[in-house]
Design an enzyme around this catalytic site. Structure first.
Site, PDB file in Angstrom:
ATOM      1  N   ASN A   1      12.665  76.054  30.109  1.00 13.16           N
ATOM      2  CA  ASN A   1      12.968  77.221  30.951  1.00 13.16           C
ATOM      3  C   ASN A   1      14.274  77.950  30.633  1.00 13.16           C
ATOM      4  O   ASN A   1      14.313  79.172  30.646  1.00 13.16           O
ATOM      5  CB  ASN A   1      12.922  76.838  32.429  1.00 13.16           C
ATOM      6  CG  ASN A   1      13.894  75.734  32.786  1.00 13.16           C
ATOM      7  OD1 ASN A   1      14.281  74.938  31.947  1.00 13.16           O
ATOM      8  ND2 ASN A   1      14.284  75.690  34.040  1.00 13.16           N
TER       9      ASN A   1
ATOM     10  N   LYS B   1      14.409  65.769  21.383  1.00 13.48           N
ATOM     11  CA  LYS B   1      13.036  66.288  21.240  1.00 13.48           C
ATOM     12  C   LYS B   1      13.051  67.638  21.943  1.00 13.48           C
ATOM     13  O   LYS B   1      13.252  67.717  23.149  1.00 13.48           O
ATOM     14  CB  LYS B   1      12.036  65.334  21.915  1.00 13.48           C
ATOM     15  CG  LYS B   1      10.631  65.361  21.324  1.00 13.48           C
ATOM     16  CD  LYS B   1       9.874  66.671  21.518  1.00 13.48           C
ATOM     17  CE  LYS B   1       9.266  66.737  22.902  1.00 13.48           C
ATOM     18  NZ  LYS B   1       8.649  68.077  23.137  1.00 13.48           N
TER      19      LYS B   1
ATOM     20  N   GLY C   1      12.468  67.586  33.123  1.00 15.49           N
ATOM     21  CA  GLY C   1      11.086  68.051  33.113  1.00 15.49           C
ATOM     22  C   GLY C   1      10.400  67.711  34.422  1.00 15.49           C
ATOM     23  O   GLY C   1      11.061  67.523  35.455  1.00 15.49           O
ATOM     24  N   SER C   2       9.097  67.625  34.357  1.00 21.48           N
ATOM     25  CA  SER C   2       8.318  67.457  35.583  1.00 21.48           C
ATOM     26  C   SER C   2       8.438  66.034  36.135  1.00 21.48           C
ATOM     27  O   SER C   2       8.685  65.077  35.400  1.00 21.48           O
ATOM     28  CB  SER C   2       6.850  67.759  35.288  1.00 21.48           C
ATOM     29  OG  SER C   2       6.365  66.837  34.338  1.00 21.48           O
TER      30      SER C   2
ATOM     31  N   VAL D   1       5.882  63.517  34.443  1.00 19.26           N
ATOM     32  CA  VAL D   1       6.305  62.892  33.186  1.00 19.26           C
ATOM     33  C   VAL D   1       7.516  61.984  33.431  1.00 19.26           C
ATOM     34  O   VAL D   1       7.621  60.904  32.845  1.00 19.26           O
ATOM     35  CB  VAL D   1       6.602  63.968  32.115  1.00 19.26           C
ATOM     36  CG1 VAL D   1       7.161  63.328  30.852  1.00 19.26           C
ATOM     37  CG2 VAL D   1       5.339  64.756  31.788  1.00 19.26           C
ATOM     38  N   GLY D   2       8.393  62.402  34.327  1.00 21.68           N
ATOM     39  CA  GLY D   2       9.569  61.583  34.648  1.00 21.68           C
ATOM     40  C   GLY D   2       9.187  60.184  35.116  1.00 21.68           C
ATOM     41  O   GLY D   2       9.814  59.191  34.741  1.00 21.68           O
TER      42      GLY D   2
ATOM     43  N   GLU E   1      16.073  64.320  35.454  1.00 17.30           N
ATOM     44  CA  GLU E   1      16.305  65.572  36.191  1.00 17.30           C
ATOM     45  C   GLU E   1      14.943  66.235  36.350  1.00 17.30           C
ATOM     46  O   GLU E   1      14.406  66.788  35.391  1.00 17.30           O
ATOM     47  CB  GLU E   1      17.254  66.490  35.403  1.00 17.30           C
ATOM     48  CG  GLU E   1      18.607  65.891  35.089  1.00 17.30           C
ATOM     49  CD  GLU E   1      19.508  65.800  36.308  1.00 17.30           C
ATOM     50  OE1 GLU E   1      19.205  66.440  37.336  1.00 17.30           O
ATOM     51  OE2 GLU E   1      20.499  65.069  36.236  1.00 17.30           O
TER      52      GLU E   1
ATOM     53  N   CYS F   1      13.972  74.754  38.195  1.00 15.69           N
ATOM     54  CA  CYS F   1      13.763  73.586  39.060  1.00 15.69           C
ATOM     55  C   CYS F   1      14.330  73.879  40.435  1.00 15.69           C
ATOM     56  O   CYS F   1      13.891  73.324  41.432  1.00 15.69           O
ATOM     57  CB  CYS F   1      14.445  72.373  38.450  1.00 15.69           C
ATOM     58  SG  CYS F   1      16.165  72.697  38.010  1.00 15.69           S
TER      59      CYS F   1
ATOM     60  N   GLN G   1       0.362  78.009  31.794  1.00 12.13           N
ATOM     61  CA  GLN G   1       1.106  78.110  33.047  1.00 12.13           C
ATOM     62  C   GLN G   1       0.595  79.279  33.887  1.00 12.13           C
ATOM     63  O   GLN G   1       0.461  79.172  35.106  1.00 12.13           O
ATOM     64  CB  GLN G   1       2.597  78.305  32.757  1.00 12.13           C
ATOM     65  CG  GLN G   1       3.387  77.037  32.808  1.00 12.13           C
ATOM     66  CD  GLN G   1       3.388  76.452  34.213  1.00 12.13           C
ATOM     67  OE1 GLN G   1       2.505  75.655  34.555  1.00 12.13           O
ATOM     68  NE2 GLN G   1       4.338  76.846  35.036  1.00 12.13           N
TER      69      GLN G   1
ATOM     70  N   GLU H   1      23.966  65.273  36.073  1.00 13.20           N
ATOM     71  CA  GLU H   1      24.430  65.932  34.853  1.00 13.20           C
ATOM     72  C   GLU H   1      24.560  67.416  35.183  1.00 13.20           C
ATOM     73  O   GLU H   1      23.753  67.908  35.971  1.00 13.20           O
ATOM     74  CB  GLU H   1      23.419  65.768  33.713  1.00 13.20           C
ATOM     75  CG  GLU H   1      23.128  64.324  33.305  1.00 13.20           C
ATOM     76  CD  GLU H   1      22.095  64.249  32.184  1.00 13.20           C
ATOM     77  OE1 GLU H   1      22.261  64.905  31.153  1.00 13.20           O
ATOM     78  OE2 GLU H   1      21.099  63.542  32.368  1.00 13.20           O
TER      79      GLU H   1
HETATM   80  P1  NAD Z   1       7.104  68.755  31.315  1.00 10.22           P
HETATM   81  O1  NAD Z   1       7.481  67.516  32.035  1.00 10.22           O
HETATM   82  O2  NAD Z   1       5.671  69.005  31.022  1.00 10.22           O
HETATM   83  O3  NAD Z   1       7.845  68.839  29.893  1.00 10.22           O
HETATM   84  C1  NAD Z   1       9.232  68.716  29.767  1.00 10.22           C
HETATM   85  C2  NAD Z   1       9.549  68.081  28.416  1.00 10.22           C
HETATM   86  O4  NAD Z   1       8.984  66.780  28.393  1.00 10.22           O
HETATM   87  C3  NAD Z   1       8.969  68.831  27.213  1.00 10.22           C
HETATM   88  O5  NAD Z   1       9.876  68.767  26.143  1.00 10.22           O
HETATM   89  C4  NAD Z   1       7.722  68.022  26.883  1.00 10.22           C
HETATM   90  O6  NAD Z   1       7.356  68.097  25.546  1.00 10.22           O
HETATM   91  C5  NAD Z   1       8.174  66.618  27.230  1.00 10.22           C
HETATM   92  N1  NAD Z   1       7.100  65.686  27.556  1.00 10.22           N
HETATM   93  C6  NAD Z   1       5.885  65.959  28.122  1.00 10.22           C
HETATM   94  N2  NAD Z   1       5.151  64.831  28.214  1.00 10.22           N
HETATM   95  C7  NAD Z   1       5.904  63.822  27.716  1.00 10.22           C
HETATM   96  C8  NAD Z   1       5.703  62.427  27.539  1.00 10.22           C
HETATM   97  N3  NAD Z   1       4.569  61.840  27.883  1.00 10.22           N
HETATM   98  N4  NAD Z   1       6.699  61.696  27.001  1.00 10.22           N
HETATM   99  C9  NAD Z   1       7.856  62.263  26.638  1.00 10.22           C
HETATM  100  N5  NAD Z   1       8.104  63.596  26.765  1.00 10.22           N
HETATM  101  C10 NAD Z   1       7.143  64.357  27.306  1.00 10.22           C
HETATM  102  O7  NAD Z   1       7.744  69.935  32.147  1.00 10.22           O
HETATM  103  P2  NAD Z   1       7.625  71.513  31.909  1.00 10.22           P
HETATM  104  O8  NAD Z   1       6.466  72.009  32.670  1.00 10.22           O
HETATM  105  O9  NAD Z   1       7.764  71.841  30.491  1.00 10.22           O
HETATM  106  O10 NAD Z   1       8.979  71.950  32.631  1.00 10.22           O
HETATM  107  C11 NAD Z   1       9.045  72.267  33.946  1.00 10.22           C
HETATM  108  C12 NAD Z   1       9.532  71.115  34.782  1.00 10.22           C
HETATM  109  O11 NAD Z   1      10.888  70.790  34.454  1.00 10.22           O
HETATM  110  C13 NAD Z   1       9.547  71.458  36.256  1.00 10.22           C
HETATM  111  O12 NAD Z   1       9.081  70.362  36.985  1.00 10.22           O
HETATM  112  C14 NAD Z   1      11.016  71.698  36.535  1.00 10.22           C
HETATM  113  O13 NAD Z   1      11.383  71.559  37.886  1.00 10.22           O
HETATM  114  C15 NAD Z   1      11.651  70.691  35.650  1.00 10.22           C
HETATM  115  N6  NAD Z   1      13.065  71.022  35.414  1.00 10.22           N
HETATM  116  C16 NAD Z   1      14.014  70.274  36.038  1.00 10.22           C
HETATM  117  C17 NAD Z   1      15.357  70.583  35.883  1.00 10.22           C
HETATM  118  C18 NAD Z   1      16.430  69.764  36.568  1.00 10.22           C
HETATM  119  O14 NAD Z   1      17.582  69.856  36.160  1.00 10.22           O
HETATM  120  N7  NAD Z   1      16.100  68.992  37.597  1.00 10.22           N
HETATM  121  C19 NAD Z   1      15.729  71.664  35.070  1.00 10.22           C
HETATM  122  C20 NAD Z   1      14.717  72.405  34.438  1.00 10.22           C
HETATM  123  C21 NAD Z   1      13.386  72.073  34.618  1.00 10.22           C
END
Ligand code: NAD
Length: 487
Positions: A154, A177, A230-231, A234-235, A252, A286, A331, A464
């Site tokens: 994002n 990555k 990320g999401s 996945v987290g 995060e 986020c 999306q 962070e």
């Molecule tokens: P996503 O979880 O699909 O992907 C994020 C990253 O994780 C990408 O680089 C992706 O390639 C990688 N990924 C996906 N599956 C994986 C796996 N199985 N193992 C390891 N890595 C993997 O998220 P998205 O849709 O790309 O991003 C949006 C999300 O990120 C939203 O939920 C948003 O709230 C969150 N986000 C959080 C913050 C924060 O600081 N809390 C900041 C920005 C975005």
């Protein structure tokens, strides 16, 4: 050389390997769906090579005094500053943003580099008392080893900076990555880091899909600390792997952030902030305000002003536009489907709700800014993060009901309240379960010297950037120094 080459390679040990037999992933400009470049679809072999390069380079980097590591970070900040127009152009193209916004993000990355450069002169431990005579007790920060970093698409430049710079100042080797939708800026920044004097191999950049390159990095035994943005879905998977391996991990994750508008709020100010918090960066934050909770007595007035303002927003990437496209076609389809389901549940779409098809936008992934009301707090859209320009309005009878609604979510990232009553504002900050509470502002906005992160499903308790990021990327070692009475 063109700013974005047709093929944007990995960067491993200071070398940019040719594509070889690897499949490619297209990098697409979300504004017009044009292919900008291709990146390698890396897998286990590329991650193995990057971790090996980081492991080889890390001891030398860790042996460089932290103050000197900080000087390298200062030079990196200066070089990014000198190249910020190029960085912004890359970000604008790969993320579908206005150039002024992309420049703002480049500025945020520079500020972050400068902050962590200064941390090289601090990296404080503690000196404390001891139970034994003539004994000195202290804590010292040691690097974790190799940091495996995974970022979202994002805000590509700050996302890179928030993780890479604290990891580097602590003396770690890094494997990043990149986000598959916005990988070019990470590659560009990694090149600048080496040009500024970061030894080759300390920072390695690998492109690829999450389930392939991402998963391989998470599972790699040569990675000592993981940091993921990320999401939540996945987290959770990453936390499971880290748990099995007893690997340090910082998460995060997502948010479903409430913005409360009280009956005594300055409504125009509240509308201005709600609009920014819900729709800037096309809602791809986020910290986006996706749940706007309004006191009954001002609901109609606030809703009318917000909808009028949302209808007036200009879509596109020209400097006078307000919001751009969402990141990819998938999306956009997800959000249109979610809107259809909300409609079927009886929600009222107050504005937007459809793809933007005006001339100049029709090829891109544009969703009209969408305001929805009439959804139950338990409805799917009330509970699920959408990560796009959609916000929902809810009524609250008063302060207690508003706080209850604000907390009625699995997430706990950010929250905001609009009120002129200081007691209400402070009570909200203490009762809302979120990592960030904002009074009379938006739900978004963070500063590089401040710790950002969430509670509940928004993270695992780490923070962070800010000084607190040093806790993620360093391990504390207790050092005891035993003296004797001088003879
Ligand atoms: P996503 O979880 O699909 O992907 C994020 C990253 O994780 C990408 O680089 C992706 O390639 C990688 N990924 C996906 N599956 C994986 C796996 N199985 N193992 C390891 N890595 C993997 O998220 P998205 O849709 O790309 O991003 C949006 C999300 O990120 C939203 O939920 C948003 O709230 C969150 N986000 C959080 C913050 C924060 O600081 N809390 C900041 C920005 C975005």
């Amino acid at each position: 050389m063109t700013l974005i080459p047709d093929f944007v390679p990995n960067r491993i040990g200071g070398i940019e390997p040719p594509r070889g037999g690897l499949a490619a992933i297209d990098v697409v400009n979300p504004h017009d769906a044009r292919v900008l470049a291709a990146i390698p679809r890396s897998g286990t072999a590329e991650i193995d090579a990057a971790v090996a390069a980081a492991r080889a380079a890390q001891p030398g980097w860790a042996a460089t005094p932290a103050v000197q590591r900080g000087e390298v970070l200062h030079r990196i900040a200066n070089l990014i500053e000198a190249r910020k127009d190029d960085l912004a152009r890359i970000v604008a193209l790969e993320a579908g943003k206005r150039l002024p916004d992309a420049l703002g993000e480049a500025g945020a990355a520079i500020q972050c580099a400068r902050f962590f450069a200064g941390e090289g002169q601090r990296l404080f431990g503690r000196t404390t008392t001891s139970g034994m005579a003539l004994r000195w007790a202290m804590t010292v920060r040691r690097p974790c080893g190799v940091a495996g970093l995974i970022i979202a698409a994002n805000t590509p430049a700050p996302n890179f900076a928030w993780k890479v710079f604290p990891a580097l100042i602590c003396g770690n080797g890094v494997v990043l990555k990149t986000a598959e939708d916005t990988p070019v800026s990470s590659w560009f920044l990694a090149r600048l880091c080496e040009e500024a004097g970061l030894p080759a191999g300390v920072l390695n950049v690998v492109h690829g899909l999450g389930a392939e390159a991402g998963q391989a990095l998470v599972e790699h035994p040569g990675v000592d600390v993981l940091s993921f943005t990320g999401s939540t879905r996945v987290g959770r998977m990453i936390a499971e792997v880290a748990g099995r391996q007893l690997k340090k991990v910082s998460l995060e994750l997502g948010g479903k952030n409430p913005l409360v508008v009280c009956d005594d709020a300055d409504l125009d100010n509240a509308v201005r902030w709600a609009l920014l918090a819900a729709f800037s960066n096309a809602g791809q934050r986020c910290a986006a305000a996706s749940r706007i909770i309004v006191f009954d007595s001002v609901f109609e007035a606030f809703a009318a002003k917000l909808v009028a303002a949302a209808r007036g927003l200009k879509l596109g990437v020209a400097p006078d536009c307000d919001l751009g496209p969402v990141i990819n076609a998938r999306q956009l389809a997800n959000m249109l489907a979610a809107i259809d389901r909300a409609r079927a549940e009886g929600a009222e779409i107050l504005c937007g709700g459809a793809r933007a098809t005006a001339p100049g936008l029709a090829d891109g992934f544009y969703l009209q800014p969408t305001v929805i009301s009439g959804l139950a707090p338990e409805a799917e859209m009330s509970c699920t993060e959408l990560f796009g320009p959609i916000t929902c309005l809810y009524r609250a009878a008063g302060f207690e009901a508003a706080v209850e609604l604000a907390n009625n979510t699995p997430y706990g990232l950010t929250a905001a309240i609009h009120t002129r009553d200081i007691d209400r504002a402070l009570a909200f900050a203490s009762r809302v379960r979120s990592g960030v509470a904002v009074i009379n502002g938006g739900t978004h906005g963070s500063e590089p010297h401040m710790p950002f992160g969430g509670v509940k499903a928004s993270g695992n308790g780490t923070r962070e950037p800010g000084t607190e990021a040093l806790d993620v990327y360093s391990d504390l070692q207790d050092v005891y120094l035993n003296a004797q009475m001088p003879r």
